[in-house]
Design a protein around this motif. Sequence first.
Motif, mmCIF file in Angstrom:
data_model
loop_
_atom_site.group_PDB
_atom_site.id
_atom_site.type_symbol
_atom_site.label_atom_id
_atom_site.label_comp_id
_atom_site.label_asym_id
_atom_site.label_seq_id
_atom_site.Cartn_x
_atom_site.Cartn_y
_atom_site.Cartn_z
ATOM 1 N N CYS A 82 -1.440 -3.560 -2.647
ATOM 2 C CA CYS A 82 -1.218 -3.929 -1.510
ATOM 3 C C CYS A 82 -1.408 -5.764 -1.188
ATOM 4 O O CYS A 82 -0.781 -6.120 -0.344
ATOM 5 N N ALA A 85 1.666 -7.130 -2.323
ATOM 6 C CA ALA A 85 2.785 -6.706 -1.407
ATOM 7 C C ALA A 85 2.680 -7.575 -0.163
ATOM 8 O O ALA A 85 3.813 -8.089 -0.004
ATOM 9 N N ALA A 116 -5.611 3.534 0.433
ATOM 10 C CA ALA A 116 -4.828 2.399 1.192
ATOM 11 C C ALA A 116 -5.394 2.073 2.745
ATOM 12 O O ALA A 116 -5.498 0.869 3.200
ATOM 13 N N CYS A 122 -1.546 -2.976 4.384
ATOM 14 C CA CYS A 122 -0.190 -2.805 4.686
ATOM 15 C C CYS A 122 -0.011 -1.353 4.676
ATOM 16 O O CYS A 122 -0.927 -0.586 4.174
ATOM 17 N N HIS A 123 1.245 -0.960 4.952
ATOM 18 C CA HIS A 123 1.228 0.682 4.991
ATOM 19 C C HIS A 123 1.826 1.055 3.661
ATOM 20 O O HIS A 123 2.546 0.297 2.994
ATOM 21 N N VAL A 124 1.085 2.189 3.121
ATOM 22 C CA VAL A 124 1.441 2.745 1.958
ATOM 23 C C VAL A 124 1.994 4.152 1.900
ATOM 24 O O VAL A 124 1.181 5.137 2.683
#
Length: 437
Positions: A82, A85, A116, A122-124
């Motif tokens: 993440c 990312a 997550a 962030c969105h996982v």
Amino acid sequence: MSSTVLFRRGRVIDPRNGVDGIRDVLVRDGKVAEVSEALLPVPSSAEVVDASGKWVLPGFIDLHVHLREPGEEGKETVLTGCRAAVAGGFTAVVAMPNTKVVNDNGIVTELILSRARAANLCHVYPAGAITKGLKGEEMAEMGELVSAGCVAITDDGRPVMNAALMRRALQYSTQFDVPIMVHEEDLTLSAGGAMHEGPTSTRLGLRGIPASAEVAMVARDLVLLEETGARLHLAHVSCEGSVRLIREAKRRGLRVTSEVTPHHLILDDRAVEGYDTHAKMAPPLRSNRDVEALREAIADGTVEAIATDHAPHGVLDKLVEFEKGINGIIGLETAFSLTMELVHSGVLPPKRAVELLTHGPAKAFGLPGGHLAPGAPADVTVVDPSEEWTVDAHRFHSRSRNTPFHGRKQQGRVVQTWVGGRKVFENGQVGLSKESR
Ligand SMILES: NC(=O)N[C@@H](CC(=O)O)C(=O)O
């Protein structure tokens, strides 16, 4: 926590809503509140981001990453993935199930989701396996995976060689309206191959993987798609023949979507000269003609997404003879600037490039985000389209370093990443500011 943010005078490119021009974007309580051509008054207590000279974009969405947790945390974890990312401008990633405990049941899905949530960056969105243990023998519990939160079903890393099983999976997936994502590789054609089959493999004395290993499977699955009326997503498409089949299938109204990686758009099989295992991945880097066909396909809308196939591996996995080297390279922190290479060289207009990283992938998988209309989640990526920098793998936030792009000069850099109205990345630093934790 600063719940109001005003992005001032950036070039807002929001392909879904047809926006490309200088705008103010007001974010309130985690959502986009207003996008305005005129200067907006600064609300009291708002954080103001001077975005002049920058592009203000919907947060990028990556349909294809390997986060390696659970099981191979030495390569990557949900947290480090993440971090990579958001450093790359991605506000959402789809996590492949080929972890060392395979994500073929709801417990593993929940574990990934809880990691997550703890990472809180962030969105996982997990993807669950088509078959138990990715063995290609017996279907996994698709219903359980979807209700636990999987947004796609895939054996990525492995093809489903058994056509009857694939057909059943496609049929069954229509009950959940979830895309079946496929890694197309006929193992009887690719067997023993280490790179693309062509003049370069002959010259290097390496056994080749013919394009037909991919194209034949794409053809098979499009036939099965037509019979089942399912949704099929083709992962990391690499050859001209695949593109031709996708184009034709779309013309006939089949529900097929696909993605291409930055490396298959930038490099061809000649990158293997020197036997650098950092140029080894599945599918392999193809011929220059294939690269041209992929470029055409992302420009004309045949392919809807650029996805990284971020595949972290350890140093020792790569520090071996080419034939023994493991497949895969990382991509989250270079995807945007590599896409900008295609913009700077005239392959893609800026709006299409942004679409391939935002609305294209969101629409393919039915994910939230990917645009900036009022009411949309305030997932925002601010980039400097002209900043020059040199890729330095040692500075990556990813736990791994396996990239063929180390030392490459780039133009275009992610400056800030915001998720749900919270700043999670700025100028090389990942993390939430104290107020927004
Ligand atoms: N793309 C790759 O080269 N590697 C992927 C799996 C795979 O798709 O082979 C990985 O998990 O490392």
